[in-house]
Design a protein around this motif. Structure first.
Motif, PDB file in Angstrom:
ATOM      1  N   ILE A  84      20.725  79.435   7.492  1.00 29.98           N
ATOM      2  CA  ILE A  84      19.819  78.578   6.726  1.00 29.98           C
ATOM      3  C   ILE A  84      20.387  78.204   5.365  1.00 29.98           C
ATOM      4  CG2 ILE A  84      17.759  79.366   7.936  1.00 29.98           C
ATOM      5  CD1 ILE A  84      17.151  81.147   5.534  1.00 29.98           C
ATOM      6  N   ALA A  85      21.567  78.731   5.020  1.00 31.82           N
ATOM      7  CA  ALA A  85      22.245  78.222   3.832  1.00 31.82           C
ATOM      8  C   ALA A  85      22.787  76.820   4.097  1.00 31.82           C
ATOM      9  CB  ALA A  85      23.393  79.147   3.435  1.00 31.82           C
ATOM     10  N   ARG A  86      22.885  76.452   5.386  1.00 35.93           N
ATOM     11  CA  ARG A  86      23.437  75.148   5.771  1.00 35.93           C
ATOM     12  C   ARG A  86      22.377  74.220   6.363  1.00 35.93           C
ATOM     13  NH1 ARG A  86      28.751  75.867   7.467  1.00 35.93           N
ATOM     14  NH2 ARG A  86      28.828  73.623   7.834  1.00 35.93           N
ATOM     15  N   MET A  87      21.533  74.770   7.247  1.00 36.76           N
ATOM     16  CA  MET A  87      20.486  73.951   7.878  1.00 36.76           C
ATOM     17  C   MET A  87      19.412  74.857   8.447  1.00 36.76           C
ATOM     18  SD  MET A  87      22.306  72.708  11.470  1.00 36.76           S
ATOM     19  CE  MET A  87      23.319  71.533  10.587  1.00 36.76           C
ATOM     20  N   ASP A  88      18.235  74.292   8.686  1.00 29.36           N
ATOM     21  CA  ASP A  88      17.143  75.108   9.197  1.00 29.36           C
ATOM     22  C   ASP A  88      17.310  75.359  10.697  1.00 29.36           C
ATOM     23  OD1 ASP A  88      16.205  72.842  10.565  1.00 29.36           O
ATOM     24  OD2 ASP A  88      14.702  72.376   9.041  1.00 29.36           O
ATOM     25  N   ARG A  89      16.421  76.179  11.239  1.00 28.32           N
ATOM     26  CA  ARG A  89      16.561  76.589  12.635  1.00 28.32           C
ATOM     27  C   ARG A  89      16.448  75.411  13.601  1.00 28.32           C
ATOM     28  NH1 ARG A  89      12.743  81.342  15.048  1.00 28.32           N
ATOM     29  NH2 ARG A  89      11.088  79.896  14.421  1.00 28.32           N
ATOM     30  N   ALA A  90      15.535  74.513  13.339  1.00 27.41           N
ATOM     31  CA  ALA A  90      15.351  73.373  14.239  1.00 27.41           C
ATOM     32  C   ALA A  90      16.596  72.491  14.271  1.00 27.41           C
ATOM     33  CB  ALA A  90      14.133  72.552  13.812  1.00 27.41           C
ATOM     34  N   ALA A  91      17.215  72.268  13.108  1.00 20.56           N
ATOM     35  CA  ALA A  91      18.434  71.452  13.072  1.00 20.56           C
ATOM     36  C   ALA A  91      19.574  72.153  13.807  1.00 20.56           C
ATOM     37  CB  ALA A  91      18.821  71.173  11.626  1.00 20.56           C
ATOM     38  N   ALA A  92      19.689  73.478  13.638  1.00 19.30           N
ATOM     39  CA  ALA A  92      20.726  74.224  14.347  1.00 19.30           C
ATOM     40  C   ALA A  92      20.490  74.157  15.856  1.00 19.30           C
ATOM     41  CB  ALA A  92      20.739  75.666  13.875  1.00 19.30           C
ATOM     42  N   GLN A  93      19.251  74.234  16.246  1.00 16.94           N
ATOM     43  CA  GLN A  93      18.896  74.150  17.661  1.00 16.94           C
ATOM     44  C   GLN A  93      19.319  72.804  18.250  1.00 16.94           C
ATOM     45  OE1 GLN A  93      14.679  74.618  18.313  1.00 16.94           O
ATOM     46  NE2 GLN A  93      14.921  75.154  20.464  1.00 16.94           N
ATOM     47  N   ALA A  94      19.102  71.733  17.488  1.00 13.35           N
ATOM     48  CA  ALA A  94      19.491  70.401  17.950  1.00 13.35           C
ATOM     49  C   ALA A  94      21.008  70.275  18.071  1.00 13.35           C
ATOM     50  CB  ALA A  94      18.937  69.339  17.001  1.00 13.35           C
ATOM     51  N   ARG A  95      21.739  70.821  17.109  1.00 13.30           N
ATOM     52  CA  ARG A  95      23.211  70.764  17.162  1.00 13.30           C
ATOM     53  C   ARG A  95      23.738  71.523  18.373  1.00 13.30           C
ATOM     54  NH1 ARG A  95      25.963  69.504  12.319  1.00 13.30           N
ATOM     55  NH2 ARG A  95      27.850  70.030  13.469  1.00 13.30           N
TER      56      ARG A  95
ATOM     57  N   THR B   7      18.425  76.546  23.509  1.00 14.51           N
ATOM     58  CA  THR B   7      17.830  77.697  22.838  1.00 14.51           C
ATOM     59  C   THR B   7      16.336  77.478  22.663  1.00 14.51           C
ATOM     60  OG1 THR B   7      18.230  76.740  20.647  1.00 14.51           O
ATOM     61  CG2 THR B   7      19.958  78.176  21.549  1.00 14.51           C
ATOM     62  N   GLU B   8      15.659  78.562  22.274  1.00 16.60           N
ATOM     63  CA  GLU B   8      14.253  78.469  21.906  1.00 16.60           C
ATOM     64  C   GLU B   8      14.018  79.379  20.714  1.00 16.60           C
ATOM     65  OE1 GLU B   8      12.227  79.655  25.438  1.00 16.60           O
ATOM     66  OE2 GLU B   8      12.606  81.788  25.141  1.00 16.60           O
ATOM     67  N   PRO B   9      13.088  79.028  19.832  1.00 19.95           N
ATOM     68  CA  PRO B   9      12.807  79.887  18.679  1.00 19.95           C
ATOM     69  C   PRO B   9      12.366  81.275  19.130  1.00 19.95           C
ATOM     70  CG  PRO B   9      11.823  77.729  18.388  1.00 19.95           C
ATOM     71  CD  PRO B   9      12.293  77.785  19.810  1.00 19.95           C
TER      72      PRO B   9
ATOM     73  N   THR C 100      14.772  82.833  11.596  1.00 24.35           N
ATOM     74  CA  THR C 100      16.147  82.335  11.730  1.00 24.35           C
ATOM     75  C   THR C 100      16.687  82.511  13.145  1.00 24.35           C
ATOM     76  OG1 THR C 100      16.991  84.496  11.023  1.00 24.35           O
ATOM     77  CG2 THR C 100      16.734  82.797   9.328  1.00 24.35           C
ATOM     78  N   ALA C 101      15.932  83.173  14.031  1.00 27.35           N
ATOM     79  CA  ALA C 101      16.468  83.600  15.327  1.00 27.35           C
ATOM     80  C   ALA C 101      16.232  82.564  16.425  1.00 27.35           C
ATOM     81  CB  ALA C 101      15.851  84.930  15.728  1.00 27.35           C
ATOM     82  N   LEU C 102      17.260  82.367  17.250  1.00 26.12           N
ATOM     83  CA  LEU C 102      17.202  81.482  18.400  1.00 26.12           C
ATOM     84  C   LEU C 102      17.643  82.251  19.643  1.00 26.12           C
ATOM     85  CD1 LEU C 102      18.860  78.296  16.868  1.00 26.12           C
ATOM     86  CD2 LEU C 102      16.511  78.414  17.750  1.00 26.12           C
ATOM     87  N   ARG C 103      16.801  82.291  20.647  1.00 26.04           N
ATOM     88  CA  ARG C 103      17.152  82.916  21.918  1.00 26.04           C
ATOM     89  C   ARG C 103      17.882  81.877  22.786  1.00 26.04           C
ATOM     90  NH1 ARG C 103      12.399  84.010  23.636  1.00 26.04           N
ATOM     91  NH2 ARG C 103      12.231  86.255  23.187  1.00 26.04           N
ATOM     92  N   VAL C 104      19.047  82.225  23.279  1.00 26.32           N
ATOM     93  CA  VAL C 104      19.833  81.306  24.103  1.00 26.32           C
ATOM     94  C   VAL C 104      19.315  81.360  25.532  1.00 26.32           C
ATOM     95  CG1 VAL C 104      22.137  80.710  24.934  1.00 26.32           C
ATOM     96  CG2 VAL C 104      21.839  81.609  22.612  1.00 26.32           C
ATOM     97  N   THR C 105      18.964  80.203  26.070  1.00 25.62           N
ATOM     98  CA  THR C 105      18.429  80.131  27.426  1.00 25.62           C
ATOM     99  C   THR C 105      19.413  79.515  28.414  1.00 25.62           C
ATOM    100  OG1 THR C 105      17.378  78.000  26.932  1.00 25.62           O
ATOM    101  CG2 THR C 105      16.057  79.984  26.595  1.00 25.62           C
ATOM    102  N   GLU C 106      20.426  78.828  27.899  1.00 20.73           N
ATOM    103  CA  GLU C 106      21.423  78.193  28.776  1.00 20.73           C
ATOM    104  C   GLU C 106      22.701  77.945  27.980  1.00 20.73           C
ATOM    105  OE1 GLU C 106      21.944  73.993  31.238  1.00 20.73           O
ATOM    106  OE2 GLU C 106      19.915  74.777  30.871  1.00 20.73           O
ATOM    107  N   GLY C 107      23.841  78.207  28.622  1.00 20.32           N
ATOM    108  CA  GLY C 107      25.121  77.897  27.993  1.00 20.32           C
ATOM    109  C   GLY C 107      25.662  78.982  27.090  1.00 20.32           C
TER     110      GLY C 107
END
Length: 387
Positions: A151-162, A170-172, A178-185
């Motif tokens: 989050i020093a660079r971007m918020d969670r939603a923006a990181a999720q989109a990238r 991913t999903e929150p 700050t955490a994202l659970r990876v669901t694919e890839g």
């Protein structure tokens, strides 16, 4: 490689681990000896080996013995797969399963069923209460893959989109903002631009939530006294804290400067090999050496190498580190473990507070694997004014 050849390789590696070899070292050595194996082969073999280590006792009971062959055979039987499809006797394959192996009845005791050492069952039941069976069953499975958005660079939603742009879905995660659970890839992460550019880091959700509990002082630096690879130091720096990272084994910290630079927080993190006499910090973080019982999904061999004597040694180390932190802190101590055991968590902290004048527990939190992260414990201890 064919599935039977992968099973044979996993048996070979497991036998070496059972003989005392470290899992990662034996996997690496096998890969170096087996240049013919592709990345998918290595990943599949690694999965079999780690599943076997997580379920070592129950699989051995189903497979007729605590050997690499018995464990792999037991895994197949638990999954309902026909051993004859894997143990074919063909080229590069294992000999067919014998009638004796196939007659194994499976786990008998609760410790065998839950895949834990007998001597730990009493402590685990006392520490986990009614949740002990669900928690231990959870630790028999693979750990979820979780990322921390920088989050020093971007918020969670923006990181999720990238990440999504690179085929990583991913999903929150509810444990931490700050955490994202990876669901694919998940296997794409380390080669993704989002990871290489420092927009995300691999970090367990409970570890992120524990880091978020640590108070960030208005003035002065946080001393991360047992920094290790620097996961919490980087998470705190991303929140705006200034960090001094230290570890008894400086080699563990060798990647911290590069990771901090990649995350664009290099100016916030300083790595030191020793603490000068008389130095004090408003907050000292102690992510202490422990049994690792909350992270057995990720490091399953630690489950089997732990002994009563080793646990006693770890508790002595933890108590000593708390005493050292009290001398280094002018305000607060964050005591952290990835342990499920009360003896390393609540009881260790209570003993410190009872024996050390001027310290109280401001907050403590136990994170359960049933919440989607590792088993983790965090306590924030504060120095009373005037103490």
């Amino acid at each position: 490689m064919t599935p039977p050849a992968r099973a044979a390789a996993a048996v070979e590696i497991l036998d070496r681990i059972l003989a005392g070899g470290p899992a990662e070292k034996e996997l690496t050595n096998w890969a170096r000896r087996s240049r013919f194996a592709g990345s998918k082969d290595r990943a599949a073999i690694r999965d079999i080996v780690f599943d076997g280590l997580r379920r070592r006792r129950s699989a051995a009971a189903r497979g007729g013995g605590e050997t690499g062959r018995g464990i792999v055979l037991g895994l197949l039987r638990e999954r309902g797969e026909a051993p004859s499809d894997w143990f074919t006797g063909g080229t590069y394959a294992l000999p067919p399963a014998t009638d004796e192996e196939l007659s194994a009845t499976g786990p008998v005791t609760e410790a065998e069923t839950l895949d834990v050492p007998d001597w730990l069952m009493t402590d685990l039941r006392r520490s986990l209460g009614e949740d002990y069976s669900p928690v231990l069953n959870e630790l028999r499975a693979r750990a979820p893959v979780t990322l921390r958005a920088n989050i020093a660079r971007m918020d969670r939603a923006a990181a999720q989109a990238r990440l999504s742009e690179e085929g990583i879905e991913t999903e929150p995660h509810p444990l931490c903002t700050t955490a994202l659970r990876v669901t694919e890839g998940a296997r794409k992460i380390r080669n993704s631009n989002a990871f290489i550019d420092g927009l995300v880091e691999l970090q367990d959700a409970a570890s992120q939530a524990a880091a978020a509990m640590i108070p960030v002082p208005e003035h002065g630096a946080i001393l991360d006294y047992c920094a290790g690879g620097g996961g919490k130091a980087l998470a705190l720096a991303a929140l705006g804290a200034t960090i001094v990272a230290h570890d008894a084994d400086p080699i563990r910290m060798r990647d911290i400067p590069e990771r901090a630079t990649r995350a664009k927080i290099g100016s916030k993190v300083t790595v030191v090999k020793r603490i000068l006499e008389g130095e004090r910090y408003p907050v000292v973080v102690l992510d202490v050496p422990c049994s690792g019982s909350g992270a057995w999904r990720r490091q399953p061999e630690a489950k089997w190498s732990l002994t009563p004597d080793r646990l006693d040694e770890l508790k002595d180390v933890q108590a000593g580190l708390l005493r050292r932190a009290a001398a280094l802190s002018s305000g607060a101590i964050a005591y952290l473990t990835c342990s499920l055991l009360r003896a390393e968590n609540e009881e260790q902290v209570a003993q410190f507070v009872g024996d050390t004048h001027g310290w109280t527990i401001r907050e403590e939190r136990r994170f359960s694997p049933l919440e989607g992260g590792d088993g983790f414990y965090a306590a924030i201890l504060v120095r009373e004014s005037g103490a």
